[in-house]
Design a protein around this motif. Structure first.
Motif, PDB file in Angstrom:
ATOM      1  N   LYS A  57       0.774  -1.061   0.378  1.00 41.53           N
ATOM      2  CA  LYS A  57       0.419   0.064  -0.129  1.00 41.53           C
ATOM      3  C   LYS A  57       0.299   1.036   0.365  1.00 41.53           C
ATOM      4  O   LYS A  57       1.592   1.160   0.616  1.00 41.53           O
ATOM      5  N   PHE A  58       0.841   1.966  -0.805  1.00 41.29           N
ATOM      6  CA  PHE A  58       1.703   2.753  -0.947  1.00 41.29           C
ATOM      7  C   PHE A  58       1.217   4.754  -0.243  1.00 41.29           C
ATOM      8  O   PHE A  58      -0.105   4.649   0.501  1.00 41.29           O
ATOM      9  N   ASP A  59       1.745   5.700  -0.149  1.00 38.35           N
ATOM     10  CA  ASP A  59       1.985   6.728   0.797  1.00 38.35           C
ATOM     11  C   ASP A  59       0.500   7.700  -0.137  1.00 38.35           C
ATOM     12  O   ASP A  59      -0.340   8.315   0.251  1.00 38.35           O
ATOM     13  N   SER A  60       1.389   7.640  -1.345  1.00 32.40           N
ATOM     14  CA  SER A  60       0.105   9.087  -2.219  1.00 32.40           C
ATOM     15  C   SER A  60       0.610   8.440  -3.890  1.00 32.40           C
ATOM     16  O   SER A  60       1.605   7.365  -4.377  1.00 32.40           O
ATOM     17  N   LEU A  61      -0.466   9.249  -5.312  1.00 32.91           N
ATOM     18  CA  LEU A  61      -0.162   8.475  -6.091  1.00 32.91           C
ATOM     19  C   LEU A  61      -0.238  10.547  -6.743  1.00 32.91           C
ATOM     20  O   LEU A  61      -0.099  10.928  -6.489  1.00 32.91           O
ATOM     21  N   ALA A  62       0.678   9.707  -7.961  1.00 31.01           N
ATOM     22  CA  ALA A  62       0.520  10.723  -8.829  1.00 31.01           C
ATOM     23  C   ALA A  62       0.102  10.136 -10.376  1.00 31.01           C
ATOM     24  O   ALA A  62       0.865   9.380 -11.351  1.00 31.01           O
ATOM     25  N   ASN A 175      -8.260   0.844  -2.734  1.00 32.96           N
ATOM     26  CA  ASN A 175      -8.107   0.091  -1.201  1.00 32.96           C
ATOM     27  C   ASN A 175      -7.529  -0.885  -1.558  1.00 32.96           C
ATOM     28  O   ASN A 175      -7.267  -1.967  -0.489  1.00 32.96           O
ATOM     29  N   ASP A 176      -7.315  -0.869  -2.634  1.00 38.73           N
ATOM     30  CA  ASP A 176      -6.533  -2.958  -2.542  1.00 38.73           C
ATOM     31  C   ASP A 176      -4.698  -2.795  -2.934  1.00 38.73           C
ATOM     32  O   ASP A 176      -4.389  -1.481  -2.824  1.00 38.73           O
ATOM     33  N   THR A 177      -4.138  -3.953  -3.107  1.00 38.47           N
ATOM     34  CA  THR A 177      -2.942  -3.612  -3.518  1.00 38.47           C
ATOM     35  C   THR A 177      -1.784  -3.660  -4.119  1.00 38.47           C
ATOM     36  O   THR A 177      -2.343  -4.316  -5.182  1.00 38.47           O
ATOM     37  N   TRP A 178      -0.247  -3.253  -4.274  1.00 31.66           N
ATOM     38  CA  TRP A 178       0.138  -3.737  -5.296  1.00 31.66           C
ATOM     39  C   TRP A 178       0.686  -5.309  -5.154  1.00 31.66           C
ATOM     40  O   TRP A 178       1.777  -5.200  -3.696  1.00 31.66           O
TER      41      TRP A 178
END
Length: 753
Positions: A57-62, A175-178
């Protein structure tokens, strides 16, 4: 200059490199693997409890304005009600609003309305390029950031950042994962200090030239360590780091120090500093040893960042090397256009027609300062050569203006523009036909500078550092290494002023979601309906590409086509247009056959299905239960951009699978999967041709059973049938379900029921 270790190494006290066979027996390799910076960051973001099978789970997206419309549309269709984490929407790719009427501006307004509705961060056009904003305002020690642009790299600030297709961002928004296997980690051990005039692009190109073709860091994490780091400013590190994408690595991270702390403090974010160092004993799967003091000014000739030479070497062997590039250009142009470089040799020197310093790699403060040092009191001349400089953000532009740097550049005849990524992908400053442009940008793939061989146009780009570009400009366009000049003064301290961000950036994550309706321009279209995978499939070979590597720019061209990125079917008309212009018609014809099958009519393929039913074991095959789709064969597809449209464009006009020897990047393979296509591979050379059919029975069962060997039958156009074997590399359980559902959208919808 650069040495690659054949095997893994241990790094002791961040100083001593120890070969595996030389290590004392009491050291445990499995424990030492946990000593890398990468391990600590991945462990902190992993939700699976199993470090071999990561769920991140990441902290932010761009995202930028070529990708965010499709991502938001997909997430909205999947049930998203608000952005659950900070999501930055920048407008730095289609910011000129120069092609296609109102459609680019309409995308920007859609982005603003989405940031207001779902609680996002909106950076208007010309304010900052995507990666500079993320560096200045979002990245920090120990963080992880996911972006829908392949150059999502903030490792120099201690952030492990990854560029992926939009589908992976949609998963985070839901709210899924990589999900990935734990990657290999390669040390990039820096020692020495760059000599005056050698810049970050020189270091980056030297590394790319050493590791790209042999796949040394493919899908691995590059971890920058060693005593040489202390001699590099943060701007220098950032410019090297962003170019790691061109090695095909998965991500990157650097050890941090007081220089990192000072840079974050300058930007008002000292609290985001985290000291990152390897543990006293750390194991790496490989090591790239870089002596910074031995690196000279470099140039990456067309048509790839790995086509690297020292500028001195090029000048000493000018005609021989340029002749090789001309041969490659003829292959790329396929007789539709021509590019000559030997005609640019004047009195034994190469004369170029254009220089560009721009974007996330070139437009940094220190790069522009260096260019001004070389050009202060000089002239770019009034001949064909021109120079354009794009500062990477408005805060950078403001400080350059206040220090008089902009005046120095303008006085030399350079043109100063606002923050924009266009020159990097062919949407701005396209050079003249048969022209050669030198650029401190990220890529120099064929036609990425904006030319159109199909229209008889062809030009090319060579990558260089801003310092050597400025030296060339000061020398009237004759290729010149920066080390030939003696003008590299101390760089004045940067003064960051956040006023443009405070005035113009919409901070919706703080404000929260609102009732703002999404604002749609007439070009913004929903994704078409896509069917679920059937038990058997019939593939029509629509294109066969035997090049060593096929870039995403060839799969879906960049440049003016980016204006159509919010219209799935409109953009799909450009698929493979510069590589195989007949592909779209072939794929669409196959799509019509599938539509007829869904409607209950397979008469157009009656003879094909009769041939299939004559294959042993296929007598009871039901044509109406066999999905029909097109297929592309390519040796190694997907090098380059993270743009998901390289896959979605295939899918929306009938694509059902790709077959490859290998996939150039994880991000392209993920895009193929998220759009419901099969990422097939085969070890043997293809025996099929365009127009042949490939029948694969039991494909759903093969997915369920994780089959390593999938039997397929080629129905050759002349009437014969042959058997081939295909396979798929490791797929997660969710990836298998996405393919069976027919797309990530379908998979997410099924979970809402």
């Amino acid at each position: 200059m650069i040495k690659l270790y054949e095997k893994g190494i241990y790094l002791s006290d961040n100083n001593e490199i120890i070969a595996e066979e030389s290590l004392p027996g009491h050291i445990c390799k499995e424990d030492a693997k946990k000593g890398t910076i990468a391990w600590s960051i991945l462990a902190a973001h992993n939700t699976s409890g199993d470090m071999n099978k990561l769920k991140i789970k990441f902290d932010s997206l761009a995202s930028h304005d070529i990708t965010f419309v499709g991502i938001i549309q997909t997430a909205k269709a999947s049930g998203m009600e608000r952005f659950p984490l900070p999501y930055v929407l920048t407008n730095c790719h289609n910011s000129l609003c120069a092609v296609g009427g109102t459609i680019n501006g309409d995308d920007h307004m859609f982005g603003l309305s989405a940031a207001q509705r779902y609680g996002g961060i909106f950076v208007p056009p010309h304010i900052a390029v995507i990666h500079q904003y993320m560096r200045e305002m979002m990245a920090g020690g120990g963080k992880m950031i996911l972006g829908s642009d392949s150059h999502t790299r903030y490792g120099a600030l201690g952030t492990m950042a990854v560029g992926e297709g939009g589908g992976e961002l949609v998963k985070q928004l839901l709210n899924d994962t990589w999900d990935i296997d734990y990657p290999g980690v390669v040390a990039v051990y820096l020692t020495g200090k760059p000599v005056a005039g050698v810049g970050p692009q020189d270091v980056a190109l030297a590394i790319i030239g050493a590791v790209f073709k042999n796949g040394y860091v493919k899908n691995k994490v590059m971890e920058f360590v060693g005593p040489g780091i202390r001699h590099l400013s943060t701007d220098f590190r950032n410019s090297v780091d962003v170019m790691t994408t061109e090695t095909t690595c998965l991500s990157s991270v650097w050890q941090t120090d007081d220089e990192t702390r000072s840079w974050l403090a300058l930007h008002g974010r000292e609290q985001d500093y985290c000291q990152l160092n390897p543990q006293p004993m750390a194991w790496y799967d490989g090591c790239i040893y870089v002596d910074l003091s031995a690196i000279k000014p470099m140039i990456a000739l067309p048509f790839h960042p790995s086509n690297v030479y020292e500028i001195d070497t090029l000048n000493e062997n000018l005609t021989d090397i340029l002749r090789e590039v001309e041969v490659e250009s003829a292959r790329i142009a396929q007789g539709k256009a021509s590019l000559s470089l030997l005609d640019k040799v004047e009195n034994g020197r190469l004369k170029v027609q254009q220089g560009i310093i721009a974007g996330c790699s070139g437009g940094n403060y220190e790069n522009v300062i260096a260019a001004a040092q070389a050009l202060r009191g000089q002239s770019c001349g009034n001949d064909a050569f021109s120079l354009a400089v794009y500062p990477s953000s408005q805060p950078v532009f403001m400080d350059l203006a206040q220090k008089g740097v902009v005046t120095d550049l303008l006085g030399a005849g350079a043109v100063i523009r606002t923050a924009f990524c266009g020159p990097c992908f062919g949407a701005g400053d396209t050079p003249i036909n048969n022209g050669l442009s030198i650029r401190h940008t990220t890529r120099n793939f064929p036609n990425r500078e904006g030319s159109k061989p199909g229209n008889g146009q062809m030009s090319a780009v060579a990558l260089m550092d801003a310092r050597s570009i400025a030296a060339t400009a000061a020398n009237g366009g004759f290729l010149t290494a920066a080390t030939d000049l003696d003008c590299w003064d101390t760089v004045p301290d940067y003064a960051f002023n956040p006023a443009p961000y405070k005035s113009r950036v919409y901070q919706g994550f703080v404000k929260g979601a609102t009732q703002q309706p999404l604002i749609y321009g007439p070009n913004i279209k929903d994704w078409p309906e896509l069917g679920a995978l059937t038990e058997n499939i019939l593939l029509k070979v629509a294109s066969k590409i035997l090049d060593y590597v096929t870039t995403t720019d060839e799969l879906i061209p960049s440049g003016e086509t980016s204006s159509y990125r919010s219209n799935p079917l409109g953009l799909a008309e450009f698929t493979l247009s510069r590589r195989d212009p007949g592909y779209v018609a072939r794929s669409k014809a196959t799509s019509e056959l599938e539509k007829r099958r869904v409607a209950g009519d397979v008469s157009a393929l009656a003879s094909v299905f009769e041939r299939i039913q004559q294959i042993a074991g296929q007598e009871n095959m039901q044509p109406l239960d066999t999905e029909i789709g097109s297929m592309i064969y390519a040796v190694k597809p997907g090098d380059g951009s993270a743009r998901e449209q390289a896959a979605s464009c295939q899918r929306v006009i009938g694509g059902l699978a790709n077959i490859a020897q290998e996939y150039a990047t994880k991000r392209y393979r993920s895009n193929v999967i998220n759009w419901g296509m099969l990422p097939l591979q085969m070890a043997e050379k293809p025996t099929f041709d365009v127009g042949d059919y490939i029948y694969i029975p039991g494909i759903r069962r093969a997915l369920d059973e994780c089959s390593k060997d999938i039997k397929a039958y080629v129905l050759h156009d002349e009437g014969t049938v042959s058997e081939i074997s295909v396979y798929m590399e490791s797929l997660t359980g969710e990836e298998r379900e996405i393919i069976k559902a027919g797309s990530l959208i379908n998979f997410n919808k099924s979970r809402l029921v």
